[in-house]
Enzyme design. Sequence first.
Site, PDB file in Angstrom:
ATOM      1  N   LYS A  41       0.829  -1.215   0.000  1.00 57.55           N
ATOM      2  CA  LYS A  41       0.000   0.000   0.000  1.00 57.55           C
ATOM      3  C   LYS A  41       0.863   1.264   0.000  1.00 57.55           C
ATOM      4  O   LYS A  41       1.866   1.330   0.703  1.00 57.55           O
ATOM      5  CB  LYS A  41      -0.876   0.038   1.268  1.00 57.55           C
ATOM      6  CG  LYS A  41      -2.023  -0.946   1.252  1.00 57.55           C
ATOM      7  CD  LYS A  41      -2.933  -0.649   2.459  1.00 57.55           C
ATOM      8  CE  LYS A  41      -3.804  -1.834   2.831  1.00 57.55           C
ATOM      9  NZ  LYS A  41      -4.382  -1.705   4.173  1.00 57.55           N
ATOM     10  N   SER A 133     -10.959   4.188   7.380  1.00 58.98           N
ATOM     11  CA  SER A 133      -9.790   4.924   6.867  1.00 58.98           C
ATOM     12  C   SER A 133      -9.760   4.906   5.342  1.00 58.98           C
ATOM     13  O   SER A 133      -9.398   5.893   4.705  1.00 58.98           O
ATOM     14  CB  SER A 133      -8.493   4.310   7.402  1.00 58.98           C
ATOM     15  OG  SER A 133      -8.383   4.504   8.781  1.00 58.98           O
TER      16      SER A 133
HETATM   17  O1  PNS Z   1      -6.094  -1.528   9.688  1.00 61.12           O
HETATM   18  P1  PNS Z   1      -6.156  -2.925   9.185  1.00 61.12           P
HETATM   19  O2  PNS Z   1      -5.949  -2.983   7.707  1.00 61.12           O
HETATM   20  O3  PNS Z   1      -7.406  -3.619   9.623  1.00 61.12           O
HETATM   21  O4  PNS Z   1      -4.909  -3.712   9.853  1.00 61.12           O
HETATM   22  C1  PNS Z   1      -4.606  -4.993   9.437  1.00 61.12           C
HETATM   23  C2  PNS Z   1      -3.492  -5.640  10.292  1.00 61.12           C
HETATM   24  C3  PNS Z   1      -2.227  -4.805  10.297  1.00 61.12           C
HETATM   25  C4  PNS Z   1      -3.987  -5.827  11.701  1.00 61.12           C
HETATM   26  C5  PNS Z   1      -3.275  -7.042   9.628  1.00 61.12           C
HETATM   27  O5  PNS Z   1      -2.930  -6.863   8.299  1.00 61.12           O
HETATM   28  C6  PNS Z   1      -2.233  -7.881  10.334  1.00 61.12           C
HETATM   29  O6  PNS Z   1      -2.516  -8.503  11.328  1.00 61.12           O
HETATM   30  N1  PNS Z   1      -1.016  -7.905   9.765  1.00 61.12           N
HETATM   31  C7  PNS Z   1       0.063  -8.668  10.292  1.00 61.12           C
HETATM   32  C8  PNS Z   1       0.371  -9.871   9.428  1.00 61.12           C
HETATM   33  C9  PNS Z   1      -0.205 -11.123  10.017  1.00 61.12           C
HETATM   34  O7  PNS Z   1      -0.020 -11.470  11.159  1.00 61.12           O
HETATM   35  N2  PNS Z   1      -0.942 -11.846   9.161  1.00 61.12           N
HETATM   36  C10 PNS Z   1      -1.600 -13.056   9.522  1.00 61.12           C
HETATM   37  C11 PNS Z   1      -2.942 -12.779  10.165  1.00 61.12           C
HETATM   38  S1  PNS Z   1      -3.818 -14.267  10.324  1.00 61.12           S
END
Ligand code: PNS
Length: 158
Positions: A41, A133
């Site tokens: 992004k 957002s």
């Molecule tokens: O603001 P958002 O887009 O809802 O945030 C998403 C976020 C950062 C919480 C999510 O993308 C995340 O947990 N990223 C870390 C990568 C990860 O652990 N992925 C596996 C999740 S099962």
Amino acid sequence: MRVGLYPGSFDPITNGHVDIIKRSLAVVDKLIVGIGISATKTPLFSLEQRMAMIDSEMGPIAKAVGAELSVISFEGLLVDVAQQNGASLIIRGLRTAADFEYEAQMTSMNRAMAPGIETVFLAASADVGFISSTLIRQIHAMGGDISPFVPKCVLDNI
Ligand code: PNS
């Protein structure tokens, strides 16, 4: 000491995030707001701006209720970040049924990887439950007024 991790992109922080952070501060002793870095992004605000905005907006509020707040950025798995920072709770806000579908799946994956970490959902307060957002970035890009949806620090930085 109960430590919670509230992760997200926070691009930008919205009144919905402020609601969840305030309410989280009532259930944990320390809240870590974790900004996930996405390589794909292109953000509206730099990571440094997002960290500074959350810190300036929420720091005094945390102080007022006697809770500790820290803002970090992270790459990689959320459960690793929770474990590395001593967080036993991951906090996520829920707005819609669509949120729930996605969040429930993510929660189950996270629990499979790290059974000791619980995910807690806070239902968004009614007056901010429609804010996103992504939509704020879109409204801003098209010249619309985002002031009803974001805290003042965002307006000061935009
Ligand atoms: O603001 P958002 O887009 O809802 O945030 C998403 C976020 C950062 C919480 C999510 O993308 C995340 O947990 N990223 C870390 C990568 C990860 O652990 N992925 C596996 C999740 S099962």
